[in-house]
Design a protein around this motif. Structure first.
Motif, mmCIF file in Angstrom:
data_model
loop_
_atom_site.group_PDB
_atom_site.id
_atom_site.type_symbol
_atom_site.label_atom_id
_atom_site.label_comp_id
_atom_site.label_asym_id
_atom_site.label_seq_id
_atom_site.Cartn_x
_atom_site.Cartn_y
_atom_site.Cartn_z
ATOM 1 N N SER A 156 9.793 44.483 37.119
ATOM 2 C CA SER A 156 9.599 43.031 37.193
ATOM 3 C C SER A 156 10.552 42.306 36.251
ATOM 4 O O SER A 156 11.654 41.914 36.648
ATOM 5 N N ILE A 157 10.186 42.197 34.992
ATOM 6 C CA ILE A 157 10.961 41.349 34.081
ATOM 7 C C ILE A 157 12.363 41.928 33.807
ATOM 8 O O ILE A 157 13.357 41.197 33.787
ATOM 9 N N ALA A 187 14.442 41.349 36.885
ATOM 10 C CA ALA A 187 14.792 39.931 37.030
ATOM 11 C C ALA A 187 15.888 39.522 36.041
ATOM 12 O O ALA A 187 16.864 38.863 36.417
ATOM 13 N N VAL A 188 15.726 39.953 34.779
ATOM 14 C CA VAL A 188 16.741 39.555 33.781
ATOM 15 C C VAL A 188 18.091 40.196 34.101
ATOM 16 O O VAL A 188 19.134 39.543 34.015
ATOM 17 N N GLN A 216 7.064 47.038 34.126
ATOM 18 C CA GLN A 216 7.913 46.138 33.352
ATOM 19 C C GLN A 216 9.362 46.251 33.841
ATOM 20 O O GLN A 216 10.051 45.255 34.006
#
Lengths: 39, 662
Positions: B464-465, B468-469, B461
């Motif tokens: 990835s997310i 990215a954020v 997590q």
């Protein structure tokens, strides 16, 4: 615009695509969250 | 085309453990009923080729009461696709009488059946011996003793299944109706129990009743309404005390490792946009989240231990009394318990609830339970702003605060559930029957796998997310660039460099200038402009625009907020890069007037907001899917956001009144 700026631009674009894909997966109900119980 | 084998049996008899052993998969198992609520398929290598084995949720009969049981009936009758070619019926050898009722129905379906007699070791410990050969002769189908958790007896099972598939012969049950009103006739039910007793008569030997078993004696305390509740509080207190005490040194180690790795990554790079992105977006953002891996691992270690030893089912039993008062039953507590790890499987677990309105209520309050994603938010705020006080030498104020925030979710869920039940016009609390599983030593493999998977999930997590954020937030905070601002700071830098200040004072002044420039860029960036627009909404919570933007950006997942805070406040980091951890940064961040931005009141308000908010896209999507309507997801988001805002505002105002905002 330097090569470094291009790399940064591409990274930011990639990040935006990743977030949109994650939201789309959630929207379509493909996101199983953090466990292995999904069907 | 592989032959299809259905794995069927009562809840909590070890179906998924056997499925994992046969198919080499790693589906989640736990020592309480209702963990599997969907069907899963895998391949099983038989002597003459592979077969598809399908793990089904546990069921007590073919007359379904809840959505997960309906799935079993549909699959076995071929209403959800082609019928299976054979049934692998799993019987808990330590409780054969109860399991045989469902077996009698399975044998009436007209399919070949192979019986796996699981948990023979547990049966032996209980003084029960089931003679597999005698049962096989009596039932007329293969009966094999196995120990799925130890992978014992699986080869013989594969051979028996191969034989059953090669020469299919439908099993002969009592020949009674299996569905429709006829199946529920008292006479039919009586005949099924009589059939079960008749077949078990010669095969089952029971040792003379000895002294009361240890498990029963323990249960008299753990399910007692006073002692049991005290024990539950004590267990939870110990869990949170340990999470805090154990993970602190591990976390500090991780912080050191992340700082070192960040230094290795950044030092060879020339100054520029890319270095800024990596330093402020990746290292400060993702690095700040990765340090929480040990805490997540310790939390799941306890969850896995409590689940596997059989204690979780006792806590559901204890909660039934409390839940009945708000119109729910202890059955709803199991999905809520699951939600302490993650709300997504918790919401899926509501499929075990028969009453649709009770199910909907449980689904809508499940996200209020503090999932593992909230743990990083709680711990960083507690570590930075709650004093490390100890009472009586053992009770740690920080651990107590953490326990309080886990309790807050449940405390808020109860009145919300009561209101929902009233609005949905649900009737009285349904009767709750739960089969308490036997106590056992947790299986190290199951526990280790759960911890490993969850820690891995958290790292994935972060990679990835969260990555990215934080990259997007960094970009929004770094652009547009103002040439006038750059020229102004450039001139100031030149002036300092040309001054007659001592080299050390000059370096310090330059560092200060760099921080001021980053702050000025952030202020006039897109992020800054958006933040200042929403700031008034969050002002009653004690937040400035930077905290507000971090909370908004964490919509995809709660733990994102830590990464975003790291990125936004990276300009405020202390001079010494080695000690520039988010915790210290948050303690030193200032408002525009020079006062500290974070204090105990702001920290508490932020924690209350994250305890109650619905910042998790996956949870909202699963609510929409399981309830069958997007309106329920929108409702959940609206009521939780309103609750979070009100709770956080009330907390901040109260804490300020108590003088904690200093």
């Amino acid at each position: 615009v330097s090569a470094q700026d291009w790399v940064v631009g591409l990274i930011v674009l990639g990040a935006a695509v990743l977030v949109l894909r994650k939201l789309k997966r959630s929207w379509q109900g493909e996101d199983k969250g953090c466990d292995k119980c999904g069907d | 085309m592989h032959p299809v084998i259905a794995l069927a049996g009562n809840p909590n008899v070890g179906k998924t453990t056997l499925f994992n052993a046969l198919s080499g998969q790693n589906l989640r198992t736990a020592n309480y009923p209702g963990v599997t609520v969907a069907r899963h398929a895998g391949l099983w290598s038989l002597p003459q080729g592979e077969a598809q084995v399908v793990d089904l949720p546990g069921s007590y009969s073919l007359a379904p009461h809840s959505p997960d049981e309906a799935l079993v009936t549909q699959f076995l009758k071929g209403e959800a696709g082609p019928r299976p070619d054979a049934i692998l019926a799993i019987i808990d050898a330590s409780n054969p009488e109860r399991n045989f009722y469902f077996l009698s129905q399975l044998m009436d379906l007209g399919l070949p059946v192979v019986v796996a007699l699981n948990m023979v070791d547990v049966a032996k410990a209980k003084g029960l011996a089931v003679d597999a050969a005698a049962l096989q002769a009596s039932l007329g189908v293969p009966v094999l003793p196995i120990q799925a958790s130890q992978r014992l007896g699986l080869e013989a099972l594969a051979q028996a299944m191969q034989a059953a598939l090669s020469a299919p012969r439908p099993a002969q049950g009592p020949g009674l109706p299996v569905d429709g009103p006829a199946a529920a006739e008292p006479d039919v039910i009586r005949k099924r129990y009589a059939w079960s007793r008749q077949h078990l008569l010669d095969a089952l030997t029971r040792s003379p009743a000895g002294p009361q078993r240890l498990g029963d004696r323990v249960d008299r305390v753990l399910t007692h309404k006073v002692w049991g509740s005290l024990a539950l509080l004590l267990v939870m207190g110990m869990v949170f005390q340990s999470i805090y005490a154990w993970s602190q040194p591990l976390m500090e180690g991780m912080e050191g490792l992340v700082s070192w790795l960040g230094g290795q990554l950044l030092s060879p790079l020339p100054p520029g946009l890319l270095k800024d992105l990596l330093a402020d977006g990746v290292v400060a953002g993702v690095g700040g989240v990765v340090v929480f891996v040990p805490q997540i691992a310790v939390l799941f270690l306890f969850i896995a231990l409590l689940e596997d030893c059989g204690y979780m089912a006792r806590s559901a039993f204890l909660m039934d009394r409390l839940f009945a008062k708000i119109g729910l039953s202890g059955r709803s507590f199991i999905p809520l318990l699951s939600s302490f790890a993650c709300a997504v499987p918790g919401i899926l677990a509501t499929r075990t609830i028969a009453d649709r309105k009770e199910r909907l209520t449980a689904m809508l309050v499940a996200p209020l339970m503090s999932c593992s994603a909230r743990l990083p938010v709680y711990t960083i705020m507690i570590a930075a702003f709650v004093p490390a006080t100890r009472y009586y030498g053992i009770v740690d104020l920080r651990a107590l605060t953490l326990l309080g925030f886990y309790g807050l979710g449940l405390a808020v869920a109860l009145p919300v559930a009561w209101l929902l039940r009233k609005r949905l016009q649900g009737g009285a609390a349904p009767l709750f029957l739960i089969e308490l599983p036997g106590y056992k030593w947790p299986d190290p493999r199951t526990v280790a796998r759960r911890v490993w998977e969850q820690a891995g999930e958290f790292v994935a997590q972060a990679g990835s997310i969260i990555l990215a954020v934080t990259v997007i937030v960094w970009a929004l905070g770094a652009f547009p660039r103002s040439p006038a601002l750059a020229a102004d700071f450039g001139a100031q830098r030149t002036a300092v460099e040309g001054s007659r200040l001592a080299p050390e004072a000059q370096a310090q002044r330059l560092r200060q200038l760099e921080r001021d420039e980053k702050a000025a860029v952030l202020q006039q960036s897109w992020l800054g402009r958006m933040g200042q627009a929403v700031e008034p909404v969050f002002a009653p919570l004690g937040w400035d625009w930077r905290i507000s933007m971090a909370a908004i950006a964490s919509f995809p997942a709660r733990e994102v907020v830590i990464g975003v805070l790291g990125t936004i406040f990276s300009s405020e980091e202390a001079d010494d890069a080695e000690s520039a951890h988010l915790r210290q940064t948050l303690q030193s961040v200032q408002r525009e007037d020079g006062s500290p931005l974070f204090n105990l009141a702001v920290a508490l308000s932020l924690m209350v907001f994250f305890a109650l908010c619905a910042q998790c896209a996956a949870t909202l999507a699963v609510i929409a899917r399981e309830s069958g309507h997007w309106g329920w997801a929108a409702f959940t988001f609206a009521y939780m956001t309103a609750l979070a805002w009100l709770g956080a505002a009330a907390t901040y105002q109260l804490a300020s009144w108590l003088g904690w905002a200093a």
